[in-house]
Design a protein around this motif. Structure first.
Motif, PDB file in Angstrom:
ATOM      1  N   LYS A   1       0.912  -1.220   0.092  1.00  0.00           N
ATOM      2  CA  LYS A   1       0.060  -0.085   0.056  1.00  0.00           C
ATOM      3  C   LYS A   1       0.955   1.157   0.062  1.00  0.00           C
ATOM      4  O   LYS A   1       1.945   1.146   0.180  1.00  0.00           O
ATOM      5  N   PHE A   2       0.231   2.465  -0.310  1.00  0.00           N
ATOM      6  CA  PHE A   2       1.076   3.548  -0.441  1.00  0.00           C
ATOM      7  C   PHE A   2       0.514   4.527   0.651  1.00  0.00           C
ATOM      8  O   PHE A   2      -0.757   4.640   0.801  1.00  0.00           O
ATOM      9  N   LYS A   3       1.405   5.480   1.150  1.00  0.00           N
ATOM     10  CA  LYS A   3       0.936   6.581   1.818  1.00  0.00           C
ATOM     11  C   LYS A   3       1.818   7.775   1.541  1.00  0.00           C
ATOM     12  O   LYS A   3       2.857   8.059   1.296  1.00  0.00           O
ATOM     13  N   PRO A   4       0.891   8.968   1.663  1.00  0.00           N
ATOM     14  CA  PRO A   4       1.510  10.152   1.355  1.00  0.00           C
ATOM     15  C   PRO A   4       2.710  10.595   2.478  1.00  0.00           C
ATOM     16  O   PRO A   4       2.395  10.216   3.619  1.00  0.00           O
ATOM     17  N   ALA A   5       3.633  11.177   2.084  1.00  0.00           N
ATOM     18  CA  ALA A   5       4.735  11.364   3.256  1.00  0.00           C
ATOM     19  C   ALA A   5       5.316  12.759   3.075  1.00  0.00           C
ATOM     20  O   ALA A   5       5.221  13.489   1.708  1.00  0.00           O
ATOM     21  N   PHE A   6       6.180  13.026   3.907  1.00  0.00           N
ATOM     22  CA  PHE A   6       6.991  14.419   3.666  1.00  0.00           C
ATOM     23  C   PHE A   6       8.442  13.998   3.527  1.00  0.00           C
ATOM     24  O   PHE A   6       8.979  13.295   4.476  1.00  0.00           O
ATOM     25  N   ASN A   7       9.002  14.477   2.401  1.00  0.00           N
ATOM     26  CA  ASN A   7      10.663  14.352   2.322  1.00  0.00           C
ATOM     27  C   ASN A   7      11.044  15.898   1.964  1.00  0.00           C
ATOM     28  O   ASN A   7      10.580  16.342   1.018  1.00  0.00           O
TER      29      ASN A   7
ATOM     30  N   MET B   1       5.822  10.063  -1.366  1.00  0.00           N
ATOM     31  CA  MET B   1       4.992   8.603  -0.748  1.00  0.00           C
ATOM     32  C   MET B   1       5.845   7.678  -0.213  1.00  0.00           C
ATOM     33  O   MET B   1       7.063   7.438  -0.531  1.00  0.00           O
ATOM     34  N   GLU B   2       5.359   6.948   0.663  1.00  0.00           N
ATOM     35  CA  GLU B   2       6.040   5.834   1.496  1.00  0.00           C
ATOM     36  C   GLU B   2       5.304   4.426   0.769  1.00  0.00           C
ATOM     37  O   GLU B   2       4.194   4.543   0.531  1.00  0.00           O
ATOM     38  N   VAL B   3       6.034   3.338   0.623  1.00  0.00           N
ATOM     39  CA  VAL B   3       5.425   2.288   0.215  1.00  0.00           C
ATOM     40  C   VAL B   3       5.575   1.053   1.239  1.00  0.00           C
ATOM     41  O   VAL B   3       6.649   0.926   1.966  1.00  0.00           O
ATOM     42  N   PHE B   4       4.642   0.752   1.501  1.00  0.00           N
ATOM     43  CA  PHE B   4       4.429  -0.495   2.509  1.00  0.00           C
ATOM     44  C   PHE B   4       4.027  -1.803   1.768  1.00  0.00           C
ATOM     45  O   PHE B   4       3.639  -2.041   0.855  1.00  0.00           O
ATOM     46  N   SER B   5       4.607  -2.831   2.644  1.00  0.00           N
ATOM     47  CA  SER B   5       4.162  -4.526   2.166  1.00  0.00           C
ATOM     48  C   SER B   5       3.654  -5.130   3.347  1.00  0.00           C
ATOM     49  O   SER B   5       4.174  -4.834   4.555  1.00  0.00           O
ATOM     50  N   TYR B   6       2.818  -5.949   3.410  1.00  0.00           N
ATOM     51  CA  TYR B   6       2.096  -6.699   4.497  1.00  0.00           C
ATOM     52  C   TYR B   6       3.259  -7.814   4.721  1.00  0.00           C
ATOM     53  O   TYR B   6       3.596  -8.708   4.118  1.00  0.00           O
ATOM     54  N   HIS B   7       3.583  -7.955   6.015  1.00  0.00           N
ATOM     55  CA  HIS B   7       4.443  -8.944   6.584  1.00  0.00           C
ATOM     56  C   HIS B   7       3.732 -10.077   7.298  1.00  0.00           C
ATOM     57  O   HIS B   7       3.154  -9.852   8.225  1.00  0.00           O
TER      58      HIS B   7
ATOM     59  N   TRP C   1       1.758  -4.111   8.428  1.00  0.00           N
ATOM     60  CA  TRP C   1       2.349  -3.438   7.114  1.00  0.00           C
ATOM     61  C   TRP C   1       3.681  -2.903   7.662  1.00  0.00           C
ATOM     62  O   TRP C   1       3.769  -2.168   8.787  1.00  0.00           O
ATOM     63  N   VAL C   2       4.727  -3.069   6.667  1.00  0.00           N
ATOM     64  CA  VAL C   2       6.196  -2.749   7.078  1.00  0.00           C
ATOM     65  C   VAL C   2       6.605  -1.673   5.964  1.00  0.00           C
ATOM     66  O   VAL C   2       6.265  -1.921   4.854  1.00  0.00           O
ATOM     67  N   GLU C   3       7.153  -0.676   6.400  1.00  0.00           N
ATOM     68  CA  GLU C   3       7.563   0.499   5.206  1.00  0.00           C
ATOM     69  C   GLU C   3       8.884  -0.280   4.398  1.00  0.00           C
ATOM     70  O   GLU C   3       9.722  -0.837   5.224  1.00  0.00           O
ATOM     71  N   VAL C   4       8.884  -0.402   3.095  1.00  0.00           N
ATOM     72  CA  VAL C   4       9.744  -0.738   2.338  1.00  0.00           C
ATOM     73  C   VAL C   4      10.375  -0.010   1.709  1.00  0.00           C
ATOM     74  O   VAL C   4      11.329  -0.079   0.663  1.00  0.00           O
ATOM     75  N   GLY C   5      10.063   1.222   1.281  1.00  0.00           N
ATOM     76  CA  GLY C   5      10.435   2.121   0.414  1.00  0.00           C
ATOM     77  C   GLY C   5       9.731   3.449   0.582  1.00  0.00           C
ATOM     78  O   GLY C   5       8.973   3.743   1.121  1.00  0.00           O
ATOM     79  N   ASN C   6      10.470   4.304  -0.478  1.00  0.00           N
ATOM     80  CA  ASN C   6      10.134   5.632  -0.427  1.00  0.00           C
ATOM     81  C   ASN C   6      10.067   6.306  -1.976  1.00  0.00           C
ATOM     82  O   ASN C   6      11.014   5.904  -2.516  1.00  0.00           O
TER      83      ASN C   6
ATOM     84  N   SER D   1      13.859   0.321   1.065  1.00  0.00           N
ATOM     85  CA  SER D   1      14.538   0.366   2.373  1.00  0.00           C
ATOM     86  C   SER D   1      15.170  -1.157   2.817  1.00  0.00           C
ATOM     87  O   SER D   1      14.305  -2.094   2.734  1.00  0.00           O
ATOM     88  N   LEU D   2      16.361  -1.095   2.946  1.00  0.00           N
ATOM     89  CA  LEU D   2      16.831  -2.291   3.341  1.00  0.00           C
ATOM     90  C   LEU D   2      16.980  -2.466   4.803  1.00  0.00           C
ATOM     91  O   LEU D   2      17.301  -3.569   5.446  1.00  0.00           O
ATOM     92  N   GLU D   3      16.582  -1.291   5.631  1.00  0.00           N
ATOM     93  CA  GLU D   3      16.723  -1.400   6.905  1.00  0.00           C
ATOM     94  C   GLU D   3      15.967  -2.144   7.489  1.00  0.00           C
ATOM     95  O   GLU D   3      16.019  -2.629   8.545  1.00  0.00           O
ATOM     96  N   ARG D   4      14.668  -2.020   7.220  1.00  0.00           N
ATOM     97  CA  ARG D   4      13.399  -2.693   7.708  1.00  0.00           C
ATOM     98  C   ARG D   4      13.476  -4.069   7.527  1.00  0.00           C
ATOM     99  O   ARG D   4      13.176  -4.734   8.429  1.00  0.00           O
ATOM    100  N   PRO D   5      13.726  -4.792   6.405  1.00  0.00           N
ATOM    101  CA  PRO D   5      14.026  -6.017   6.197  1.00  0.00           C
ATOM    102  C   PRO D   5      15.165  -6.856   7.120  1.00  0.00           C
ATOM    103  O   PRO D   5      15.063  -7.739   7.822  1.00  0.00           O
ATOM    104  N   THR D   6      16.239  -5.784   7.327  1.00  0.00           N
ATOM    105  CA  THR D   6      17.218  -6.461   8.092  1.00  0.00           C
ATOM    106  C   THR D   6      16.902  -6.457   9.475  1.00  0.00           C
ATOM    107  O   THR D   6      17.231  -7.322  10.400  1.00  0.00           O
ATOM    108  N   MET D   7      16.198  -5.239  10.034  1.00  0.00           N
ATOM    109  CA  MET D   7      15.760  -5.285  11.318  1.00  0.00           C
ATOM    110  C   MET D   7      14.671  -6.507  11.801  1.00  0.00           C
ATOM    111  O   MET D   7      14.889  -7.018  12.821  1.00  0.00           O
ATOM    112  N   ILE D   8      13.907  -6.911  10.610  1.00  0.00           N
ATOM    113  CA  ILE D   8      13.044  -7.860  10.977  1.00  0.00           C
ATOM    114  C   ILE D   8      14.000  -9.046  10.934  1.00  0.00           C
ATOM    115  O   ILE D   8      13.665 -10.119  11.970  1.00  0.00           O
ATOM    116  N   LYS D   9      14.830  -9.446  10.188  1.00  0.00           N
ATOM    117  CA  LYS D   9      15.469 -10.673  10.105  1.00  0.00           C
ATOM    118  C   LYS D   9      16.307 -10.976  11.403  1.00  0.00           C
ATOM    119  O   LYS D   9      16.562 -11.857  11.977  1.00  0.00           O
TER     120      LYS D   9
END
Length: 95
Positions: free
Chosen positions: A1-7, A14-20, A26-31, A57-65
């Protein structure tokens, strides 16, 4: 899913999310976004040129692993170097 964001460098953004399934959330996987014109002018690009920005985002999957709950434990001065040695990304054979 997608969410508007501030950068600060892109607008709109927008931020990009995937369901884990394992985490059941939902976990943020990109921007992504479109670079603001003032970011492109110093590069000599014309004002009417649109440039998209995106990244995974490589940080979130790494944090989960590695079951890291705080991103500051993964990036920055608080990094546990022993964890890095225990969990190498690639193994190098000694000659």
């Amino acid at each position: 899913k997608f969410k508007p964001a501030f950068n600060p460098y892109t607008e709109p953004s927008m931020e990009v999310f995937s369901y884990h399934d394992g985490l059941k959330k939902w976990v943020e996987v990109g921007n992504s976004g479109v670079f603001r014109p003032e970011m492109l002018l110093p590069m000599g690009l014309p004002k009417d040129v649109a440039v998209i920005a995106w990244g995974l985002s490589l940080e979130r999957p790494t944090m989960i692993k590695y079951k890291i709950s705080n991103i500051r434990d993964l990036i920055g001065h608080k990094v546990d170097l022993e964890m890095v040695h225990r969990n190498p990304i690639c193994l190098l054979e000694k000659a």
